[in-house]
Design an enzyme around this catalytic site. Structure first.
Site, PDB file in Angstrom:
ATOM      1  N   GLU A 315       7.047 -14.771   2.038  1.00 62.95           N
ATOM      2  CA  GLU A 315       6.225 -15.180   0.889  1.00 62.95           C
ATOM      3  C   GLU A 315       5.407 -16.427   1.196  1.00 62.95           C
ATOM      4  OE1 GLU A 315       9.276 -15.283  -2.140  1.00 62.95           O
ATOM      5  OE2 GLU A 315      10.007 -17.214  -1.428  1.00 62.95           O
ATOM      6  N   ARG A 355      -2.774 -33.976  -4.157  1.00 65.56           N
ATOM      7  CA  ARG A 355      -1.911 -34.028  -2.968  1.00 65.56           C
ATOM      8  C   ARG A 355      -1.936 -35.385  -2.261  1.00 65.56           C
ATOM      9  NH1 ARG A 355      -2.509 -31.242   1.132  1.00 65.56           N
ATOM     10  NH2 ARG A 355      -0.323 -30.987   1.666  1.00 65.56           N
ATOM     11  N   CYS A 386      -8.926 -43.752 -13.006  1.00 70.74           N
ATOM     12  CA  CYS A 386      -8.507 -45.126 -13.248  1.00 70.74           C
ATOM     13  C   CYS A 386      -7.141 -45.353 -12.633  1.00 70.74           C
ATOM     14  CB  CYS A 386      -8.449 -45.357 -14.744  1.00 70.74           C
ATOM     15  SG  CYS A 386      -9.557 -46.617 -15.226  1.00 70.74           S
ATOM     16  N   GLU A 387      -7.096 -45.386 -11.335  1.00 76.26           N
ATOM     17  CA  GLU A 387      -5.825 -45.463 -10.620  1.00 76.26           C
ATOM     18  C   GLU A 387      -6.169 -45.938  -9.213  1.00 76.26           C
ATOM     19  OE1 GLU A 387      -3.205 -43.962 -12.524  1.00 76.26           O
ATOM     20  OE2 GLU A 387      -1.799 -44.763 -11.073  1.00 76.26           O
ATOM     21  N   TYR A 415      -2.405 -25.545  -3.454  1.00 73.12           N
ATOM     22  CA  TYR A 415      -1.821 -26.630  -4.239  1.00 73.12           C
ATOM     23  C   TYR A 415      -2.864 -27.685  -4.641  1.00 73.12           C
ATOM     24  CZ  TYR A 415       2.179 -24.262  -2.210  1.00 73.12           C
ATOM     25  OH  TYR A 415       3.058 -23.297  -1.807  1.00 73.12           O
TER      26      TYR A 415
HETATM   27  C1  LIG Z   1      10.462 -20.287  -2.815  1.00 71.67           C
HETATM   28  C2  LIG Z   1       9.157 -20.524  -2.180  1.00 71.67           C
HETATM   29  N1  LIG Z   1       8.578 -19.516  -1.515  1.00 71.67           N
HETATM   30  C3  LIG Z   1       7.385 -19.661  -0.924  1.00 71.67           C
HETATM   31  C4  LIG Z   1       6.697 -20.871  -0.971  1.00 71.67           C
HETATM   32  C5  LIG Z   1       5.379 -20.969  -0.287  1.00 71.67           C
HETATM   33  O1  LIG Z   1       5.404 -21.898   0.696  1.00 71.67           O
HETATM   34  P1  LIG Z   1       4.121 -22.144   1.591  1.00 71.67           P
HETATM   35  O2  LIG Z   1       2.986 -22.382   0.674  1.00 71.67           O
HETATM   36  O3  LIG Z   1       4.466 -23.312   2.398  1.00 71.67           O
HETATM   37  O4  LIG Z   1       3.934 -20.920   2.424  1.00 71.67           O
HETATM   38  C6  LIG Z   1       7.283 -21.950  -1.639  1.00 71.67           C
HETATM   39  C7  LIG Z   1       6.580 -23.241  -1.690  1.00 71.67           C
HETATM   40  O5  LIG Z   1       6.999 -24.231  -2.150  1.00 71.67           O
HETATM   41  C8  LIG Z   1       8.538 -21.776  -2.267  1.00 71.67           C
HETATM   42  O6  LIG Z   1       9.129 -22.773  -2.928  1.00 71.67           O
END
Ligand SMILES: Cc1ncc(COP(=O)(O)O)c(C=O)c1O
Length: 463
Positions: A315, A355, A386-387, A415
């Site tokens: 994933e 980030r 404002c930071e 992200y």
């Molecule tokens: C459970 C889980 N799977 C997959 C991901 C995806 O990770 P990445 O974007 O590093 O591939 C994350 C990211 O935090 C995650 O928490």
């Protein structure tokens, strides 16, 4: 398939353009989207669109998502698993990286499934037309309502803890058992930021391995639960291959124990985590190299133990979408503090990309309306919030810029939009999907009216 060796052909010096034949490049190793080039007006073009013109047409700042790069990354993951894993496989997109209808639709067209971590991500994915059979519901504190939503839709659920198991045992239907995978902390350390490291034992996610025998026993006794799999995710922005090589053996060992306990385990999910190149110092393995390591490790662990190959699920989030997007800003004023620092400002910052302030993340930038200008000064690019900590880039080596120039931050697909906020009541930017010279809005820019949409002014406070 041959492991790509094109690292040496990557252009890692300003302005970081990908090689002209970038079709074999692993997107996660490229600083700019694969279609990026300089046009005859000396401007950056992505997906056949002039980025400075996009700012004029759609406003600034703007997220620009390159469809070719995103589809290429999906295809490389899909094809590599087919090539290196002898059993069946399914790549699922960790949609927390960027969840919106168009992103989900493109990725679904590439045949990928989805990892969602909230009712909102689940809703978005379903509305994009994704089949529930390909959706896996994650999260370390899913509410009863969220669990019910996923159960009603027939999604698979990645169970994180005892409370969730108990709720699921109550709400599932023995006549139509719900597919569940059990998330465990595999006890594997990796070198990445503390906040994005999840596989070590002291993590808020997943079952402590000591509890697993009891968990297996409980699940085996629940008629409404179909314990089809195990899951582990060890962290994000990982460049080493060893942790994922180790993970195969750990998961297959637990699979053997779960099978012994009577669970019909047929799926192993090895999580995501492959890193991307944000700067020339970053050196991630290619998608193909990462898949080869992970897939061969699971296959070998099964062979060694005489077990059938489970369906292998991974994933990835960041390495699918991170390099496919850039954020274009318009340069504002400049402040020079003699012998200390020169700041230039842009019209966005921590609300569209939190980030840097959250993880001290470092990016690279190009001046998109003068691509051949050489870096000639060290400047710090400040956001407009404002930071004091709202710094987009610290001490960057950039060409001299003027107000109105197009400053483009690279590799902002993961992200950024998904962690964006309305801090200082600044509306989130629009996003466009670009391909073959066509730019289509996929997220509207938030207006002042949007900012007030959820506000209510009680009668007694009205002027
Ligand atoms: C459970 C889980 N799977 C997959 C991901 C995806 O990770 P990445 O974007 O590093 O591939 C994350 C990211 O935090 C995650 O928490």
């Amino acid at each position: 398939m041959i492991i790509s060796t094109e690292k040496s052909t990557q252009n890692l010096t300003y302005p970081y353009l990908p090689p002209s034949n970038s079709s074999t490049t692993s997107p996660n190793q490229s600083l700019l989207p694969l279609t990026a080039k300089t046009n005859d007006r000396d401007r950056l073009e992505v997906g056949g669109c002039d980025v400075t013109e996009l700012l004029q047409q759609f406003g600034s700042p703007l997220y620009i998502l390159d469809e070719v790069t995103l589809r290429t990354a999906c295809g490389q993951y899909r094809d590599a698993f087919k090539h290196y894993y002898p059993g069946s496989s399914q790549v699922i997109y960790a949609s927390k990286a960027w969840s919106c209808l168009a992103v989900c639709a493109v990725i679904a067209q590439e045949g990928l499934g989805f990892d969602v971590v909230s009712g909102g991500e689940l809703y978005t994915t379903l509305e994009a037309g994704v089949s529930p059979e390909k959706i896996y519901f994650h999260g370390n504190n899913k509410s009863r309502e969220e669990l019910q939503f996923a159960v009603d839709k027939d999604c698979a659920i990645i169970v994180d803890n005892w409370l969730e198991l108990q709720i699921l045992a109550e709400i599932t239907d023995p006549a139509k058992p719900t597919r569940i995978l059990l998330r465990l902390t595999p006890g594997i350390e990796c070198h990445t930021h503390e906040y994005i490291r999840t596989g070590h034992i002291d993590s808020k996610f997943g079952f402590d391995p000591n509890q697993l025998p009891e968990v297996f026993k409980f699940v085996a006794q629940q008629p409404g639960l179909n314990g089809i799999g195990l899951h582990a995710h060890i962290g994000s922005q990982i460049f080493e291959r060893q942790p994922h090589q180790d993970l195969g053996g750990v998961l297959v060992d637990w699979m053997a124990k779960a099978l012994d306990a009577g669970l019909p385990i047929s799926e192993l999910n090895i999580g995501g985590g492959l890193g991307i190149r944000y700067t020339e110092a970053d050196d991630p393995p290619s998608i193909e190299e990462w898949v080869k390591t992970a897939a061969e490790s699971v296959a070998k662990a099964c062979d060694d133990r005489g077990l059938a190959y489970p369906k292998l699920i991974s994933e990835p989030g960041r390495s699918l979408i991170g390099s496919a997007c850039i954020t274009a800003y318009t340069v504002g004023g400049r402040k020079t503090i003699p012998d200390i620092r020169t700041y230039i400002t842009v019209d966005g910052g921590m609300s569209d990309n939190p980030r840097p302030i959250t993880y001290q993340s470092v990016y690279r930038a190009v001046v998109g309306n003068r691509m051949s200008a050489k870096p000639s000064e060290i400047v710090t690019v400040a956001g407009k919030h404002c930071e004091s900590g709202d710094i987009v880039l610290k001490d960057a080596h950039l060409p001299l810029t003027e107000p109105g120039d197009t400053l483009i931050i690279l590799a902002t697909g993961a992200y950024n939009y998904s962690m964006a906020s309305n801090y200082n009541r600044i509306g989130r930017p629009a996003a466009v999907l670009v391909k073959d010279g066509d730019a289509t809005i996929i997220i509207n820019r938030e207006t002042y009216a949007d900012l007030l949409r959820q506000d209510r002014l009680p009668q007694r406070l009205k002027p």
